[in-house]
Design a protein around this motif. Structure first.
Motif, mmCIF file in Angstrom:
data_model
loop_
_atom_site.group_PDB
_atom_site.id
_atom_site.type_symbol
_atom_site.label_atom_id
_atom_site.label_comp_id
_atom_site.label_asym_id
_atom_site.label_seq_id
_atom_site.Cartn_x
_atom_site.Cartn_y
_atom_site.Cartn_z
ATOM 1 N N LYS A 126 1.053 19.389 -28.368
ATOM 2 C CA LYS A 126 0.551 19.488 -27.004
ATOM 3 C C LYS A 126 0.735 20.937 -26.568
ATOM 4 O O LYS A 126 1.576 21.654 -27.116
ATOM 5 N N PRO A 127 -0.030 21.387 -25.572
ATOM 6 C CA PRO A 127 0.161 22.762 -25.093
ATOM 7 C C PRO A 127 1.601 22.981 -24.618
ATOM 8 O O PRO A 127 2.190 22.124 -23.973
ATOM 9 N N LEU A 128 2.155 24.137 -24.983
ATOM 10 C CA LEU A 128 3.505 24.488 -24.568
ATOM 11 C C LEU A 128 3.459 25.224 -23.240
ATOM 12 O O LEU A 128 2.535 26.006 -22.985
ATOM 13 N N ILE A 129 4.442 24.985 -22.423
ATOM 14 C CA ILE A 129 4.547 25.700 -21.156
ATOM 15 C C ILE A 129 5.071 27.088 -21.473
ATOM 16 O O ILE A 129 6.109 27.248 -22.109
ATOM 17 N N ASN A 130 4.314 28.097 -21.050
ATOM 18 C CA ASN A 130 4.655 29.475 -21.358
ATOM 19 C C ASN A 130 4.400 30.319 -20.119
ATOM 20 O O ASN A 130 3.255 30.582 -19.765
ATOM 21 N N ASP A 131 5.483 30.738 -19.460
ATOM 22 C CA ASP A 131 5.345 31.541 -18.249
ATOM 23 C C ASP A 131 4.979 32.983 -18.560
ATOM 24 O O ASP A 131 4.453 33.693 -17.715
ATOM 25 N N GLN A 135 -1.100 29.894 -22.744
ATOM 26 C CA GLN A 135 -0.549 28.667 -23.334
ATOM 27 C C GLN A 135 -0.888 28.629 -24.813
ATOM 28 O O GLN A 135 -1.935 29.103 -25.235
ATOM 29 N N LYS A 137 -0.508 26.211 -28.664
ATOM 30 C CA LYS A 137 -0.214 24.978 -29.372
ATOM 31 C C LYS A 137 0.398 25.373 -30.700
ATOM 32 O O LYS A 137 0.040 26.399 -31.283
ATOM 33 N N GLU A 153 -3.681 29.919 -29.530
ATOM 34 C CA GLU A 153 -3.821 29.859 -28.079
ATOM 35 C C GLU A 153 -4.664 28.644 -27.746
ATOM 36 O O GLU A 153 -5.595 28.304 -28.474
#
Length: 170
Positions: A126-131, A135, A137, A153
């Motif tokens: 699943k897409p990762l949370i990336n501040d 985002q 995978k 990406e």
């Protein structure tokens, strides 16, 4: 006057004995793989020049012993040196995969483009949370879920396999 229909519904066919067991048995003819560090010349030994770029000289496999699923066929991945990517949390348990250098250290990647259809057998997280940026995978073996072996990406057309995290059929 017509005769009544004598058609009868056929009984469901049964599988021959042993078929289900054979289907569930692990395949014994999985290709053996070598790790990148087992090659004396490293990435130089696992790549070959094709046109103007270096590509993977061997099929890339899942490095898990007993799996060996083909991830990418020979000649599809382009060798690129670029900064490492943090694919795992710093506090994660050690895995079967080689540790990645800390970003922004340079490392070698197999670039696969323009579509995930170039792969033989790959799974996506699943897409990762990336501040800090776009985002992404993570890429995993679609057969045994070992990973991450790479990243992409979300919505991108470039897929990156870590050279040190895949097996090589030499």
């Amino acid at each position: 006057m017509s005769e009544p229909s004598t058609s009868s519904a056929s009984a469901p066919e049964q599988m021959p004995p042993g078929v289900m067991e054979a289907l569930l048995r692990p395949s014994g003819n999985r290709p053996a793989s070598r790790t990148l560090e087992s090659f004396s010349d490293g990435v130089t030994e696992v790549s070959v020049v094709d046109s103007d770029s270096q590509v993977n000289k061997y099929d890339l496999l899942c490095p898990r012993p007993g799996c060996g699923s083909i991830i990418l066929r020979t000649g599809v991945g382009k060798l690129v040196e670029k900064p490492s990517v943090q694919m795992e949390p710093a506090d994660c348990t050690p895995s079967l995969l080689a540790p990645m250098p800390e970003p922004p250290a340079l490392t070698h990647w197999w670039l696969v483009a323009p579509s995930p259809m170039e792969f033989e057998n790959i799974g996506f997280s699943k897409p990762l949370i990336n501040d800090a940026g776009p985002q992404m995978k993570l890429l995993i073996c679609a057969e045994c879920d070992l990973g991450p072996v790479g990243w992409s990406e979300v919505g991108g057309t470039e897929f990156w396999l870590a050279c040190s995290r895949v097996g090589y059929r030499a």
